[in-house]
Write a protein that holds these residues in place. Structure first.
Motif, PDB file in Angstrom:
ATOM      1  N   ASP A 149       8.713   2.305  10.759  1.00 53.71           N
ATOM      2  CA  ASP A 149       9.837   1.734  10.023  1.00 53.71           C
ATOM      3  C   ASP A 149       9.806   0.206  10.061  1.00 53.71           C
ATOM      4  O   ASP A 149      10.129  -0.454   9.082  1.00 53.71           O
ATOM      5  N   LEU A 150       9.395  -0.349  11.202  1.00 50.38           N
ATOM      6  CA  LEU A 150       9.295  -1.807  11.336  1.00 50.38           C
ATOM      7  C   LEU A 150       8.264  -2.362  10.355  1.00 50.38           C
ATOM      8  O   LEU A 150       8.537  -3.323   9.630  1.00 50.38           O
ATOM      9  N   PHE A 151       7.085  -1.761  10.309  1.00 50.61           N
ATOM     10  CA  PHE A 151       6.051  -2.232   9.390  1.00 50.61           C
ATOM     11  C   PHE A 151       6.478  -2.066   7.940  1.00 50.61           C
ATOM     12  O   PHE A 151       6.172  -2.904   7.089  1.00 50.61           O
ATOM     13  N   SER A 152       7.203  -1.014   7.657  1.00 50.13           N
ATOM     14  CA  SER A 152       7.717  -0.803   6.308  1.00 50.13           C
ATOM     15  C   SER A 152       8.711  -1.902   5.921  1.00 50.13           C
ATOM     16  O   SER A 152       8.674  -2.426   4.802  1.00 50.13           O
ATOM     17  N   GLU A 153       9.591  -2.260   6.849  1.00 49.48           N
ATOM     18  CA  GLU A 153      10.568  -3.320   6.581  1.00 49.48           C
ATOM     19  C   GLU A 153       9.897  -4.680   6.432  1.00 49.48           C
ATOM     20  O   GLU A 153      10.291  -5.484   5.591  1.00 49.48           O
ATOM     21  N   ILE A 154       8.890  -4.948   7.255  1.00 51.55           N
ATOM     22  CA  ILE A 154       8.155  -6.206   7.140  1.00 51.55           C
ATOM     23  C   ILE A 154       7.464  -6.287   5.784  1.00 51.55           C
ATOM     24  O   ILE A 154       7.489  -7.323   5.111  1.00 51.55           O
ATOM     25  N   LYS A 155       6.851  -5.187   5.385  1.00 48.65           N
ATOM     26  CA  LYS A 155       6.169  -5.133   4.081  1.00 48.65           C
ATOM     27  C   LYS A 155       7.168  -5.346   2.950  1.00 48.65           C
ATOM     28  O   LYS A 155       6.923  -6.085   1.995  1.00 48.65           O
ATOM     29  N   GLU A 156       8.320  -4.702   3.065  1.00 47.83           N
ATOM     30  CA  GLU A 156       9.365  -4.830   2.057  1.00 47.83           C
ATOM     31  C   GLU A 156       9.879  -6.263   2.005  1.00 47.83           C
ATOM     32  O   GLU A 156      10.127  -6.808   0.913  1.00 47.83           O
ATOM     33  N   LEU A 157      10.049  -6.896   3.141  1.00 47.14           N
ATOM     34  CA  LEU A 157      10.526  -8.286   3.188  1.00 47.14           C
ATOM     35  C   LEU A 157       9.490  -9.224   2.579  1.00 47.14           C
ATOM     36  O   LEU A 157       9.834 -10.141   1.849  1.00 47.14           O
ATOM     37  N   LYS A 158       8.232  -8.953   2.865  1.00 47.57           N
ATOM     38  CA  LYS A 158       7.153  -9.833   2.410  1.00 47.57           C
ATOM     39  C   LYS A 158       6.855  -9.676   0.920  1.00 47.57           C
ATOM     40  O   LYS A 158       6.698 -10.658   0.193  1.00 47.57           O
ATOM     41  N   TYR A 159       6.767  -8.425   0.468  1.00 49.27           N
ATOM     42  CA  TYR A 159       6.336  -8.167  -0.908  1.00 49.27           C
ATOM     43  C   TYR A 159       7.447  -7.718  -1.845  1.00 49.27           C
ATOM     44  O   TYR A 159       7.237  -7.632  -3.052  1.00 49.27           O
ATOM     45  N   GLY A 160       8.602  -7.382  -1.315  1.00 50.44           N
ATOM     46  CA  GLY A 160       9.690  -6.888  -2.157  1.00 50.44           C
ATOM     47  C   GLY A 160       9.480  -5.429  -2.519  1.00 50.44           C
ATOM     48  O   GLY A 160       8.477  -4.816  -2.187  1.00 50.44           O
ATOM     49  N   SER A 161      10.457  -4.852  -3.197  1.00 50.91           N
ATOM     50  CA  SER A 161      10.353  -3.436  -3.564  1.00 50.91           C
ATOM     51  C   SER A 161       9.480  -3.289  -4.799  1.00 50.91           C
ATOM     52  O   SER A 161       9.432  -4.139  -5.672  1.00 50.91           O
ATOM     53  N   HIS A 162       8.761  -2.154  -4.828  1.00 47.59           N
ATOM     54  CA  HIS A 162       7.866  -1.879  -5.947  1.00 47.59           C
ATOM     55  C   HIS A 162       8.374  -0.729  -6.767  1.00 47.59           C
ATOM     56  O   HIS A 162       8.828   0.220  -6.364  1.00 47.59           O
TER      57      HIS A 162
END
Length: 162
Positions: A149-162
């Motif tokens: 979940d942490l990596f998912s949130e970091i990815k979401e913060l960095k790249y935004g939702s797709h």
């Protein structure tokens, strides 16, 4: 959903269901021997207690992985966008710290002490370290889910939702 999450979800849900089924059979046997045979089994109550420990702890890990655990939505409900992702990153990080330090490390120490002391259960005569092995295992599972979940949130913060 990642493949590792799906595999772990399937494993934990099946494992907890089997533990619960075994617990039901154990309690039914206890009731049968107590009231029908009028000669209560000496080990069923102890086994039920230990199965409840495993169901509770492994079930809690499964619930944490499915995000079905208790939480307060006060802050997340008031935030959105970048701030919400930052809050979720902080929360997941704290969950990882707790799961690794308290449950996994503390649980491993508990298991080691119980095995080193050679303590066994009264009726079943099994080493108590095996009973308490559910603590570090649940910590490991919770930390794994929180890491995903942490990596998912970091990815979401960095790249935004797709």
């Amino acid at each position: 959903m990642t493949r590792s999450r799906k595999v772990l979800d399937r494993f934990l849900s099946t494992f907890v269901a089997l533990l619960m089924a075994f617990l039901v059979l154990d309690v039914l046997w206890q009731v049968f021997t107590r009231f029908i045979l009028e000669n209560p089994s000496s080990w069923t109550e102890e086994l039920a207690r230990y199965l409840m420990i495993w169901v509770g702890l492994i079930g809690a890990a499964y619930a944490a992985g499915r995000r079905m655990h208790l939480n307060l939505d006060l802050l997340p409900g008031a935030l959105s966008g970048r701030r919400l992702h930052i809050l979720r990153i902080i929360i997941e990080s704290l969950i990882i710290v707790f799961a690794v330090t308290a449950l996994f490390s503390g649980g491993l120490r508990l298991v080691w002490v119980m095995l080193a002391l050679g303590q066994t259960s009264a009726s079943l005569q099994i080493p108590l370290g095996y009973v308490y092995l559910a603590v570090p295992l649940s910590g490991l599972f919770i930390a794994w889910y929180a890491s995903l979940d942490l990596f998912s949130e970091i990815k979401e913060l960095k790249y935004g939702s797709h």
